[in-house]
Design an enzyme around this catalytic site. Structure first.
Site, PDB file in Angstrom:
ATOM      1  N   ASN A 126     -12.268  48.999 -48.273  1.00 21.64           N
ATOM      2  CA  ASN A 126     -11.987  47.674 -48.827  1.00 21.64           C
ATOM      3  C   ASN A 126     -12.970  47.367 -49.951  1.00 21.64           C
ATOM      4  O   ASN A 126     -14.188  47.406 -49.741  1.00 21.64           O
ATOM      5  CB  ASN A 126     -12.130  46.592 -47.746  1.00 21.64           C
ATOM      6  N   GLU A 127     -12.437  47.109 -51.145  1.00 21.62           N
ATOM      7  CA  GLU A 127     -13.267  46.684 -52.272  1.00 21.62           C
ATOM      8  C   GLU A 127     -14.528  47.548 -52.431  1.00 21.62           C
ATOM      9  O   GLU A 127     -15.659  47.076 -52.334  1.00 21.62           O
ATOM     10  CB  GLU A 127     -13.666  45.209 -52.114  1.00 21.62           C
ATOM     11  N   GLU A 164     -16.607  33.485 -43.523  1.00 16.24           N
ATOM     12  CA  GLU A 164     -15.471  33.080 -44.353  1.00 16.24           C
ATOM     13  C   GLU A 164     -14.561  32.075 -43.658  1.00 16.24           C
ATOM     14  O   GLU A 164     -13.378  31.992 -43.954  1.00 16.24           O
ATOM     15  CB  GLU A 164     -14.687  34.322 -44.789  1.00 16.24           C
ATOM     16  N   LYS A 165     -15.142  31.266 -42.776  1.00 11.65           N
ATOM     17  CA  LYS A 165     -14.309  30.288 -42.062  1.00 11.65           C
ATOM     18  C   LYS A 165     -13.828  29.150 -42.957  1.00 11.65           C
ATOM     19  O   LYS A 165     -12.908  28.423 -42.589  1.00 11.65           O
ATOM     20  CB  LYS A 165     -15.074  29.728 -40.861  1.00 11.65           C
ATOM     21  N   PHE A 166     -14.451  28.999 -44.139  1.00 14.17           N
ATOM     22  CA  PHE A 166     -13.979  27.987 -45.082  1.00 14.17           C
ATOM     23  C   PHE A 166     -13.093  28.588 -46.166  1.00 14.17           C
ATOM     24  O   PHE A 166     -12.649  27.880 -47.063  1.00 14.17           O
ATOM     25  CB  PHE A 166     -15.168  27.252 -45.707  1.00 14.17           C
ATOM     26  N   HIS A 167     -12.874  29.901 -46.104  1.00 11.97           N
ATOM     27  CA  HIS A 167     -11.920  30.544 -47.005  1.00 11.97           C
ATOM     28  C   HIS A 167     -10.523  30.322 -46.436  1.00 11.97           C
ATOM     29  O   HIS A 167     -10.277  30.533 -45.253  1.00 11.97           O
ATOM     30  CB  HIS A 167     -12.230  32.042 -47.096  1.00 11.97           C
ATOM     31  N   GLU A 211      -4.801  40.852 -52.409  1.00 11.07           N
ATOM     32  CA  GLU A 211      -5.436  39.621 -51.930  1.00 11.07           C
ATOM     33  C   GLU A 211      -5.345  38.542 -53.002  1.00 11.07           C
ATOM     34  O   GLU A 211      -5.538  38.800 -54.186  1.00 11.07           O
ATOM     35  CB  GLU A 211      -6.917  39.838 -51.610  1.00 11.07           C
ATOM     36  N   TRP A 241     -16.822  31.046 -51.789  1.00  9.28           N
ATOM     37  CA  TRP A 241     -17.990  31.653 -52.404  1.00  9.28           C
ATOM     38  C   TRP A 241     -18.359  31.062 -53.753  1.00  9.28           C
ATOM     39  O   TRP A 241     -19.312  31.510 -54.387  1.00  9.28           O
ATOM     40  CB  TRP A 241     -17.800  33.169 -52.539  1.00  9.28           C
ATOM     41  N   ARG A 285     -21.377  42.986 -44.840  1.00 15.30           N
ATOM     42  CA  ARG A 285     -20.352  44.015 -44.979  1.00 15.30           C
ATOM     43  C   ARG A 285     -20.719  44.921 -46.151  1.00 15.30           C
ATOM     44  O   ARG A 285     -21.647  44.626 -46.894  1.00 15.30           O
ATOM     45  CB  ARG A 285     -18.961  43.403 -45.177  1.00 15.30           C
TER      46      ARG A 285
END
EC number: 3.2.1.23
Length: 659
Positions: free
Chosen positions: A157-158, A358-361, A310, A318, A119
């Site tokens: 975004n960011e 980001e599936k573990f976020h 957020e 991360w 991204r």
């Protein structure tokens, strides 16, 4: 109809705390959406951010427009009473943009192209990127301008991407022409007489790409300014498009906390709503202080209520080891944000992803589903925020202390060839804020050129580079009766990173009673210097001062007997970084002398008291319960209980008291 003014966060909150998070429904079968809407309503969600990473879904090939799914989603959310913070998807272009327009991809300082597949893979200077970003933004704004679910616009975004490529180089040269006008002025500002760097043509100027040895620090400083300005141009271009279609809808983009890539003071002036993403480490004992600093800075940029865009409901993905939040910590840190001025509390993300990077976020609705602890805690928080919303939204937070921070001073101080690589501007800023936070003082942040007249005490942890106007502003503040305390390496250089005569602006040296600044004496990690009654870390200085200005001296070593802390009337200078307990005691002493008092005296360690409007927030950052003395009779808005003189806070406990 336009009201003749730009909208604010209050136009989105409407007397309630905005509560929700990023929602990425394109990652899920459409049959899941009704369940999401039901659970959002159950959790008290009032708004979700949609479309942040949806460009490939909305425009699967150049010029195509696939809005049907978004139409159905917007309608569904509106039917369930959930507003939409609609994002422009321009932070993550679809692969076809990079394939068809390789010049739209950013290039690193060593010439490496950053490809799609992650991204933020866009060049802020690319005409192709800017054109396609404007087109998809125009289409979104035209289609959803009248949709009743639309609550706010979220641009990109960011923002964070730097670019050293050829198109960025051409824009950099144009930016420099506009700033300096003539090459002679640029050569003077950059000090190009050093190392035979003088330019005879604008075409010879490049971004500070990888050199054989050290880069020109003034060139790097201007490139940082240029990068911030180019990203801001991208933001304002999209903002202007959506504002033209919906002048009544507020617009934001999300800052990262204390991020070095943007002059956030300038950016905040271009936002209707100032928002930030905040992810303290739940295992860090200073996590709540880091949160408080970011919240104070964001509130100060907003000059009032702000948006927590957020945070994590549980672990992130991360860090080297990603720890979950213990029971109660998510609630505590959310209330800390509200106490420090947030009128919106949101998360990344609503439903935890099953695929992708980001599936573990964590998400508000985690892999454990609605029976999971995280979702149950989110439900409780949603109900409590709804209960206190009418009493807190829009209310101010008053501070008598301002901490000064400037991105340009930070950028200048971060050069490669400096006296100590261990002197880190954010770390020094944190040390001074921590001292005031632990002592219980309310603090704002301010730019060194801001009007400081309403503060009793101004704290300058470190401002390496100061303009003449900023120095004059500090002097005027002291002349008007304010108290000023400055840390080391302040006022060393001007805005072109040119060292001031004598190693510090002469006006500041006179203010503090410094006759001669002989040498800077940086310290090794773990090394300390003995001062009168405390230990100094990180830095020391060989100063010659007026005898009546010496408040504390160094003891032992090369600096034995030299001044360490100076004071002339209401102006203090601290030439080292005192250890935390000593810095807290020093700042408390200086604050008391300036007539500043803590929000609540006698607080136990790691208990925070914040007064916002007529409400007193008590926040227990300890893992064990604690009792706090609070003179008078109060009502806890979270429980309705009446409390007199003393309160009991459970571990990670919160109270919101009205007297």
């Amino acid at each position: 109809m336009s009201t003749g003014r730009r909208p604010t966060l209050a136009d989105a909150t409407r007397g309630r705390i905005l509560f929700g998070g990023d929602y990425n429904p394109e990652q899920w079968p459409e049959e899941t959406w009704p369940e999401d809407a039901r659970l959002m309503r159950e959790a008290g969600v009032t708004a979700v951010t949609v479309g942040v990473f949806s460009w490939a879904k909305l425009e699967p090939e150049p010029g195509a427009r696939e809005f049907g799914w978004l139409d159905r989603l917007m309608d569904l959310l509106h039917e369930h009473g959930v507003g939409v913070v609609l994002a422009t998807p321009t932070s993550s272009p679809p692969p076809w943009l990079g394939r068809l327009h390789p010049d739209s991809l950013p290039v690193t300082e060593d010439g490496r192209t950053e490809w799609w597949g992650g991204r933020q893979h866009f060049s802020h200077s690319s005409a192709a990127y800017r054109g396609h970003a404007a087109a998809i933004t125009e289409a979104l704004a035209a289609r959803y301008a009248g949709h009743p679910a639309l609550t706010m616009w979220h641009i990109n975004n960011e923002y964070c991407t730097a670019d050293f490529g050829d198109e960025a180089a051409a824009r950099f040269r144009r930016w420099l022409r506009a700033k300096y006008g003539a090459l002679d002025a640029l050569n003077t500002a950059w000090g190009t007489a050093f190392w035979s760097q003088g330019y005879d043509s604008w075409d010879g100027i490049l971004p500070p790409r990888t050199p054989h040895y050290l880069k020109n620090p003034a060139q790097v400083l201007d490139f940082r300014r240029f990068t911030s300005d180019m990203l801001l141009e991208c933001y304002t271009a999209e903002r202007d498009i959506v504002a033209r279609h919906t002048p009544h809808i507020p617009v934001t983009t999300n800052f990262m906390p204390l991020f070095p890539g943007q002059d956030a003071w300038r950016w905040a002036e271009e936002e209707d709503v100032v928002s930030v993403d905040l992810y303290p480490d739940p295992r860090d004992p200073l996590g709540p202080q880091h949160g408080a600093l970011v919240q104070d800075l964001t509130r100060s940029q907003a000059r009032g209520p702000w948006m927590l865009m957020e945070q994590a409901a549980g672990p992130v993905n991360w860090r080297g080891v990603n720890h979950p939040k213990p029971r109660g910590l998510n609630r505590l840190w959310s209330f800390q944000a509200v106490a420090r001025g947030a009128d919106a509390v949101c998360y990344f993300q609503w439903r935890q992803s099953r695929q992708g990077a980001e599936k573990f976020h964590s998400g508000m609705l985690g892999h454990a589903g609605e029976r999971g602890r995280t979702f149950q805690e989110v439900k409780r928080l949603g109900a409590e925020l709804a209960a206190i919303g009418p009493a807190v939204t829009g209310s101010p937070l008053h501070a008598d202390i301002a901490i000064l921070h400037d991105w340009h001073a930070w950028w200048a101080s971060a050069q490669e060839g400096r006296p100590s690589a261990h002197v880190d501007h954010p770390a020094v800023l944190h040390a001074w804020h921590r001292a005031l936070w632990e002592a219980g003082f309310a603090t704002d942040f301010a730019h060194p050129a801001h009007d400081l007249g309403r503060y009793r005490l101004v704290v300058v942890p470190q401002l390496y580079a100061l303009t003449d106007a900023a120095v004059g502003n500090l002097l005027a503040f002291v002349r008007a009766g304010g108290t000023l305390v400055c840390g080391f390496l302040t006022g060393v250089a001007d805005e072109d990173d040119r060292i001031r005569p004598g190693g510090m602006d002469p006006r500041l040296r006179e203010l503090f009673g410094i006759r001669v600044l002989h040498e800077w004496w940086p310290l090794e990690p773990g090394e300390t210097v003995v001062c009168d009654g405390f230990l100094g870390t990180l830095w020391s200085e060989e100063l010659e001062a007026e005898p009546d200005a010496v408040e504390a001296r160094y003891g032992g070593g090369e600096l034995d007997g030299f001044p360490a802390v100076l004071r002339r009337d209401r102006a203090w200078y601290v030439s080292t970084l005192p250890e935390p307990d000593a810095l807290r005691a020093l700042t408390a002493r200086i604050a008391a002398g300036a007539g500043v008092r803590p929000v609540l005296a006698g607080l136990p360690d790691r208990v925070e008291a914040v007064r916002r409007g007529e409400l007193l927030f008590l926040l227990n950052h300890r893992r064990e319960p604690v009792t706090v003395d609070v003179p008078g009779t109060h009502t806890d808005l979270l429980t309705g209980d009446k409390i007199t003189d003393r309160v009991f806070l459970d571990r990670y406990g919160v109270m919101v008291l009205r007297s």
